[in-house]
Design an enzyme around this catalytic site. Structure first.
Site, mmCIF file in Angstrom:
data_model
loop_
_atom_site.group_PDB
_atom_site.id
_atom_site.type_symbol
_atom_site.label_atom_id
_atom_site.label_comp_id
_atom_site.label_asym_id
_atom_site.label_seq_id
_atom_site.Cartn_x
_atom_site.Cartn_y
_atom_site.Cartn_z
ATOM 1 N N LYS A 1 1.105 -1.192 0.103
ATOM 2 C CA LYS A 1 0.201 -0.194 0.106
ATOM 3 C C LYS A 1 0.956 1.008 0.328
ATOM 4 O O LYS A 1 0.465 2.004 0.195
ATOM 5 C CB LYS A 1 -0.901 -0.318 0.944
ATOM 6 C CG LYS A 1 -1.811 -1.308 1.513
ATOM 7 C CD LYS A 1 -2.354 -1.416 -0.012
ATOM 8 C CE LYS A 1 -3.367 -1.115 -0.679
ATOM 9 N NZ LYS A 1 -3.568 -1.672 -2.133
ATOM 10 N N LYS B 1 -6.384 1.198 -6.517
ATOM 11 C CA LYS B 1 -5.354 2.046 -6.195
ATOM 12 C C LYS B 1 -6.140 3.444 -5.896
ATOM 13 O O LYS B 1 -6.700 4.126 -6.760
ATOM 14 C CB LYS B 1 -4.226 1.980 -7.329
ATOM 15 C CG LYS B 1 -3.932 1.314 -7.960
ATOM 16 C CD LYS B 1 -3.513 0.491 -6.539
ATOM 17 C CE LYS B 1 -2.775 -1.653 -7.114
ATOM 18 N NZ LYS B 1 -2.334 -1.681 -5.903
HETATM 19 N N1 LIG Z 1 -0.681 7.825 -8.812
HETATM 20 C C1 LIG Z 1 -1.652 7.269 -8.650
HETATM 21 N N2 LIG Z 1 -2.958 6.145 -8.756
HETATM 22 C C2 LIG Z 1 -3.320 5.815 -7.584
HETATM 23 N N3 LIG Z 1 -2.907 5.630 -6.154
HETATM 24 C C3 LIG Z 1 -1.992 5.935 -6.397
HETATM 25 C C4 LIG Z 1 -0.152 6.953 -7.290
HETATM 26 N N4 LIG Z 1 0.197 7.251 -6.525
HETATM 27 C C5 LIG Z 1 -0.139 6.859 -5.418
HETATM 28 N N5 LIG Z 1 -0.872 5.880 -5.367
HETATM 29 C C6 LIG Z 1 -0.941 5.163 -4.247
HETATM 30 O O1 LIG Z 1 -1.014 3.708 -4.168
HETATM 31 C C7 LIG Z 1 -1.433 2.649 -3.225
HETATM 32 C C8 LIG Z 1 -1.108 1.796 -3.471
HETATM 33 O O2 LIG Z 1 -0.781 1.346 -2.894
HETATM 34 P P1 LIG Z 1 0.531 -0.312 -3.814
HETATM 35 O O3 LIG Z 1 0.800 0.251 -5.159
HETATM 36 O O4 LIG Z 1 1.847 -0.663 -3.015
HETATM 37 O O5 LIG Z 1 -0.598 -0.881 -3.112
HETATM 38 S S1 LIG Z 1 -0.397 -2.585 -3.333
HETATM 39 O O6 LIG Z 1 0.391 -3.218 -1.662
HETATM 40 O O7 LIG Z 1 0.373 -3.547 -4.412
HETATM 41 O O8 LIG Z 1 -1.659 -3.674 -2.493
HETATM 42 C C9 LIG Z 1 -2.756 3.972 -2.726
HETATM 43 O O9 LIG Z 1 -3.906 4.214 -1.906
HETATM 44 P P2 LIG Z 1 -5.322 4.141 -1.633
HETATM 45 O O10 LIG Z 1 -5.045 5.797 -2.114
HETATM 46 O O11 LIG Z 1 -5.380 3.360 -0.171
HETATM 47 O O12 LIG Z 1 -6.288 3.287 -2.421
HETATM 48 C C10 LIG Z 1 -2.478 4.992 -3.309
HETATM 49 O O13 LIG Z 1 -2.610 5.743 -2.078
#
Ligand SMILES: Nc1ncnc2c1ncn2[C@@H]1O[C@H](COP(=O)(O)OS(=O)(=O)O)[C@@H](OP(=O)(O)O)[C@H]1O
EC number: 2.8.2.-
Length: 278
Positions: A39, A241
């Protein structure tokens, strides 16, 4: 590009060179890994890095070092995309960062592999983790009753993953600090090009992914790509995401902040960088 031939010959030369790349590209073990954190923004980072012509990245999470290690390196290599000489092969599996056996296993594959960790305020990270869990298992208990129980692993351990200093210490027993690059999950959202610039430097690549590649999508509330790989249409990451987080009682938030404070301080000291989490 510098063709002095008839158009038709040029076109066939171009397709031949595409064919030639296809023949000379091989599957290799990764030279760089995004090892965490869950995350933190690991998918966004990988999708953004993919825009770089010198990076070839596996789309899925192979979970080799934590789950499928017994399948051996030949299996792991066979999972990798084909790459040309000079291209960097990479994958992301956020679980690696917190699995005890992983640093030694990665080291035995390669001492020179470059490691990237996207870190995010552990409080927000825990809430994000919980939001994901509840989206899959709607009947789980409320956040506070989950996080303040003394669970240390698995789905009930959203707090444990955020003890970054503790996890990083295990990696530093096998790899020098200079081989580990930390990306701020917060800045990856507020200034993706800036964070990507530093990652490209760390990987020894030309800064090809720049602010020209991003735009801020107001509806999504996140940076998105103007032209993702192989497409001319703008693209944001999927619905999983950037989820709307569960609302957490301010008192619980304060308890969480107090809980992480000493751990965060230790982490900042260890890495020589203050991420500014309150
Ligand atoms: N550009 C962009 N678009 C959408 N989301 C973004 C982006 N950059 C960073 N994030 C943040 O990425 C979070 C998800 O993290 P991960 O991809 O590492 O998650 S996972 O562990 O693979 O499930 C996700 O967490 P949440 O906001 O809680 O859904 C986002 O905050």
């Amino acid at each position: 590009s510098s063709c002095v031939c008839a158009v038709e010959t040029c076109i066939s030369l171009q397709s031949l060179s595409g064919q030639y790349s296809e023949w000379t590209a091989t599957r290799r073990l990764p030279q760089a890994l995004i090892i965490g954190v869950k995350k933190g923004g690991t998918r966004a980072l990988l999708e953004f890095l993919r825009l770089h012509p010198d990076i070839r990245a596996l789309g899925s999470e192979p979970h080799f070092f934590d789950r499928h290690y017994a399948r051996g390196l030949a299996w792991y290599r066979s999972m990798m995309p084909k790459a040309l000489d000079g291209q960097i092969v990479m994958e992301k599996t956020p679980r690696y960062f917190v699995t005890v056996e992983t640093p030694e296993r990665v080291h035995s594959m390669s001492q020179d592999v470059k490691l990237i960790v996207v870190v995010r305020d552990p409080v927000t990270r825990a809430i994000s983790d919980y939001t994901q869990i509840i989206s899959k298992t709607p009947n789980i208990p409320p956040f506070e009753s989950l996080v303040f129980k003394n669970h240390t692993t698995g789905m009930l351990g959203p707090l444990w993953i955020g003890l970054y200093a503790q996890h990083l210490e295990r990696w530093l027993a096998w790899f020098p600090r200079t081989q580990i690059h930390l990306v701020s999950g917060e800045r990856l959202i507020s200034d993706p090009a800036g964070e990507l610039g530093k990652v490209q430097d760390f990987l020894g690549l030309q800064r090809i992914v720049t602010d020209k590649h991003f735009y801020f999508n107001k509806t999504k509330g996140f940076p998105c790509l103007k032209k993702p790989e192989g497409s001319s249409k703008p693209h944001c990451l999927g619905k999983t995401k950037g989820r709307t987080h569960a609302t957490i009682d301010p008192e619980v938030m304060q308890r969480l902040r107090d809980f992480y404070k000493p751990h965060n301080q230790r982490f900042y000291q260890m890495v020589g960088q203050d991420f500014g989490w309150q």
